[in-house]
Write a protein that holds these residues in place. Structure first.
Motif, PDB file in Angstrom:
ATOM      1  N   VAL A 206     -23.885   2.461  17.857  1.00  0.00           N
ATOM      2  CA  VAL A 206     -24.302   2.609  19.248  1.00  0.00           C
ATOM      3  C   VAL A 206     -25.468   1.680  19.573  1.00  0.00           C
ATOM      4  CG1 VAL A 206     -25.234   4.226  20.963  1.00  0.00           C
ATOM      5  CG2 VAL A 206     -23.410   4.951  19.414  1.00  0.00           C
ATOM      6  N   ARG A 207     -26.393   1.505  18.650  1.00  0.00           N
ATOM      7  CA  ARG A 207     -27.524   0.589  18.885  1.00  0.00           C
ATOM      8  C   ARG A 207     -27.049  -0.839  19.139  1.00  0.00           C
ATOM      9  NH1 ARG A 207     -33.000   1.889  17.264  1.00  0.00           N
ATOM     10  NH2 ARG A 207     -33.092   4.100  16.752  1.00  0.00           N
ATOM     11  N   GLY A 208     -25.919  -1.200  18.546  1.00  0.00           N
ATOM     12  CA  GLY A 208     -25.366  -2.537  18.765  1.00  0.00           C
ATOM     13  C   GLY A 208     -24.700  -2.702  20.117  1.00  0.00           C
ATOM     14  N   ILE A 209     -24.414  -1.621  20.791  1.00  0.00           N
ATOM     15  CA  ILE A 209     -23.721  -1.657  22.071  1.00  0.00           C
ATOM     16  C   ILE A 209     -24.686  -1.643  23.251  1.00  0.00           C
ATOM     17  CG2 ILE A 209     -22.151  -0.355  23.577  1.00  0.00           C
ATOM     18  CD1 ILE A 209     -20.812   0.706  21.020  1.00  0.00           C
ATOM     19  N   VAL A 210     -25.776  -0.924  23.131  1.00  0.00           N
ATOM     20  CA  VAL A 210     -26.651  -0.637  24.274  1.00  0.00           C
ATOM     21  C   VAL A 210     -27.711  -1.708  24.505  1.00  0.00           C
ATOM     22  CG1 VAL A 210     -26.326   1.846  24.022  1.00  0.00           C
ATOM     23  CG2 VAL A 210     -28.243   0.748  22.879  1.00  0.00           C
ATOM     24  N   ASN A 211     -28.315  -1.674  25.693  1.00  0.00           N
ATOM     25  CA  ASN A 211     -29.414  -2.581  26.037  1.00  0.00           C
ATOM     26  C   ASN A 211     -30.775  -2.021  25.631  1.00  0.00           C
ATOM     27  OD1 ASN A 211     -27.828  -4.599  27.223  1.00  0.00           O
ATOM     28  ND2 ASN A 211     -27.794  -3.521  29.173  1.00  0.00           N
ATOM     29  N   HIS A 212     -30.843  -0.718  25.396  1.00  0.00           N
ATOM     30  CA  HIS A 212     -32.094  -0.055  25.018  1.00  0.00           C
ATOM     31  C   HIS A 212     -31.896   0.652  23.672  1.00  0.00           C
ATOM     32  CE1 HIS A 212     -33.570  -0.752  29.093  1.00  0.00           C
ATOM     33  NE2 HIS A 212     -32.390  -0.314  29.526  1.00  0.00           N
TER      34      HIS A 212
ATOM     35  N   ASP B 139     -20.411  13.794  21.053  1.00  0.00           N
ATOM     36  CA  ASP B 139     -20.787  13.999  22.447  1.00  0.00           C
ATOM     37  C   ASP B 139     -21.811  12.946  22.831  1.00  0.00           C
ATOM     38  OD1 ASP B 139     -19.188  16.252  22.632  1.00  0.00           O
ATOM     39  OD2 ASP B 139     -20.833  17.632  22.188  1.00  0.00           O
ATOM     40  N   VAL B 140     -21.607  12.290  23.960  1.00  0.00           N
ATOM     41  CA  VAL B 140     -22.544  11.277  24.449  1.00  0.00           C
ATOM     42  C   VAL B 140     -23.247  11.841  25.665  1.00  0.00           C
ATOM     43  CG1 VAL B 140     -22.801   8.926  25.328  1.00  0.00           C
ATOM     44  CG2 VAL B 140     -21.017   9.428  23.652  1.00  0.00           C
ATOM     45  N   VAL B 141     -24.590  11.861  25.613  1.00  0.00           N
ATOM     46  CA  VAL B 141     -25.390  12.355  26.736  1.00  0.00           C
ATOM     47  C   VAL B 141     -26.519  11.368  27.004  1.00  0.00           C
ATOM     48  CG1 VAL B 141     -24.886  14.782  26.322  1.00  0.00           C
ATOM     49  CG2 VAL B 141     -26.834  13.752  25.216  1.00  0.00           C
ATOM     50  N   ASP B 142     -27.060  11.403  28.230  1.00  0.00           N
ATOM     51  CA  ASP B 142     -28.184  10.515  28.524  1.00  0.00           C
ATOM     52  C   ASP B 142     -29.503  11.224  28.215  1.00  0.00           C
ATOM     53  OD1 ASP B 142     -29.235  11.868  30.892  1.00  0.00           O
ATOM     54  OD2 ASP B 142     -27.434  11.155  31.907  1.00  0.00           O
ATOM     55  N   THR B 143     -30.577  10.466  28.138  1.00  0.00           N
ATOM     56  CA  THR B 143     -31.866  11.017  27.728  1.00  0.00           C
ATOM     57  C   THR B 143     -32.528  11.836  28.829  1.00  0.00           C
ATOM     58  OG1 THR B 143     -32.928   8.928  28.351  1.00  0.00           O
ATOM     59  CG2 THR B 143     -32.381   9.246  26.024  1.00  0.00           C
ATOM     60  N   ASP B 144     -31.991  11.836  30.035  1.00  0.00           N
ATOM     61  CA  ASP B 144     -32.569  12.631  31.105  1.00  0.00           C
ATOM     62  C   ASP B 144     -32.216  14.101  31.007  1.00  0.00           C
ATOM     63  OD1 ASP B 144     -33.828  10.527  32.248  1.00  0.00           O
ATOM     64  OD2 ASP B 144     -32.389  10.231  33.871  1.00  0.00           O
ATOM     65  N   ARG B 145     -31.162  14.428  30.268  1.00  0.00           N
ATOM     66  CA  ARG B 145     -30.754  15.827  30.131  1.00  0.00           C
ATOM     67  C   ARG B 145     -31.725  16.560  29.230  1.00  0.00           C
ATOM     68  NH1 ARG B 145     -24.616  16.658  29.119  1.00  0.00           N
ATOM     69  NH2 ARG B 145     -25.320  18.765  29.453  1.00  0.00           N
ATOM     70  N   LYS B 146     -31.904  17.837  29.494  1.00  0.00           N
ATOM     71  CA  LYS B 146     -32.812  18.646  28.678  1.00  0.00           C
ATOM     72  C   LYS B 146     -32.229  18.829  27.288  1.00  0.00           C
ATOM     73  CE  LYS B 146     -34.977  21.160  32.357  1.00  0.00           C
ATOM     74  NZ  LYS B 146     -35.373  22.449  32.859  1.00  0.00           N
TER      75      LYS B 146
ATOM     76  N   ARG C 190     -22.096   1.925  29.346  1.00  0.00           N
ATOM     77  CA  ARG C 190     -21.817   0.966  28.276  1.00  0.00           C
ATOM     78  C   ARG C 190     -21.215   1.652  27.052  1.00  0.00           C
ATOM     79  NH1 ARG C 190     -22.980  -3.955  27.383  1.00  0.00           N
ATOM     80  NH2 ARG C 190     -24.593  -5.133  28.345  1.00  0.00           N
ATOM     81  N   VAL C 191     -21.763   2.803  26.708  1.00  0.00           N
ATOM     82  CA  VAL C 191     -21.297   3.524  25.525  1.00  0.00           C
ATOM     83  C   VAL C 191     -19.933   4.162  25.782  1.00  0.00           C
ATOM     84  CG1 VAL C 191     -21.801   5.453  23.973  1.00  0.00           C
ATOM     85  CG2 VAL C 191     -23.628   3.930  24.680  1.00  0.00           C
ATOM     86  N   ILE C 192     -19.712   4.636  26.986  1.00  0.00           N
ATOM     87  CA  ILE C 192     -18.436   5.265  27.310  1.00  0.00           C
ATOM     88  C   ILE C 192     -17.358   4.205  27.533  1.00  0.00           C
ATOM     89  CG2 ILE C 192     -17.214   6.699  28.979  1.00  0.00           C
ATOM     90  CD1 ILE C 192     -19.906   8.215  29.326  1.00  0.00           C
ATOM     91  N   GLY C 193     -17.681   3.158  28.263  1.00  0.00           N
ATOM     92  CA  GLY C 193     -16.722   2.084  28.513  1.00  0.00           C
ATOM     93  C   GLY C 193     -15.730   2.442  29.605  1.00  0.00           C
ATOM     94  N   ARG C 194     -14.917   1.470  29.964  1.00  0.00           N
ATOM     95  CA  ARG C 194     -13.907   1.697  30.994  1.00  0.00           C
ATOM     96  C   ARG C 194     -12.844   2.654  30.478  1.00  0.00           C
ATOM     97  NH1 ARG C 194     -12.884  -3.805  34.374  1.00  0.00           N
ATOM     98  NH2 ARG C 194     -15.082  -4.191  34.756  1.00  0.00           N
ATOM     99  N   GLN C 195     -12.642   3.699  31.251  1.00  0.00           N
ATOM    100  CA  GLN C 195     -11.675   4.739  30.911  1.00  0.00           C
ATOM    101  C   GLN C 195     -11.914   5.320  29.516  1.00  0.00           C
ATOM    102  OE1 GLN C 195      -7.775   3.127  31.599  1.00  0.00           O
ATOM    103  NE2 GLN C 195      -8.095   2.984  33.788  1.00  0.00           N
ATOM    104  N   GLY C 196     -13.165   5.257  29.052  1.00  0.00           N
ATOM    105  CA  GLY C 196     -13.526   5.850  27.768  1.00  0.00           C
ATOM    106  C   GLY C 196     -13.101   5.052  26.555  1.00  0.00           C
ATOM    107  N   ARG C 197     -12.738   3.798  26.747  1.00  0.00           N
ATOM    108  CA  ARG C 197     -12.232   2.981  25.634  1.00  0.00           C
ATOM    109  C   ARG C 197     -13.278   2.751  24.549  1.00  0.00           C
ATOM    110  NH1 ARG C 197      -9.292  -1.017  29.604  1.00  0.00           N
ATOM    111  NH2 ARG C 197      -7.391   0.167  29.935  1.00  0.00           N
TER     112      ARG C 197
END
Length: 80
Positions: free
Chosen positions: A10-16, A72-79, A44-51
């Motif tokens: 995942v670190r290789g995929i993301v901008n942060h 499970d992929v979640v963003d850092t804004d969620r508690k 970016r992590v989910i991709g188009r149609q989850g690919r």
């Protein structure tokens, strides 16, 4: 080991990459790996149609000798 491999992928995929965090949870249905990413990287992590997410799951399943691991992929804004 799976959590480390997933975090590396995942670190290789993301901008942060510094915002990537992977946690392992055991449940009744087996292990769940929870990936937290910066909200800007969620698409970016989910991709188009989850690919992209499906491809990451396939790689992790292959590392785990074909055994299914829930991711499970979640963003850092969620508690937490």
């Amino acid at each position: 080991m799976l959590a480390d491999a997933l975090e590396h992928l995942v670190r290789g995929i993301v901008n942060h990459p510094d915002d990537v965090e992977v946690r392992s949870r055991a449940g009744r249905r087996g292990e769940t790996l929870e990936v937290r990413v910066n909200p800007e990287d969620l698409g970016r992590v989910i991709g188009r149609q989850g690919r992209t997410a499906n491809s990451v799951r396939t790689v992790i399943d292959a590392i785990n000798d074909g055994e299914h691991t829930r991711i499970d992929v979640v963003d850092t804004d969620r508690k937490r």
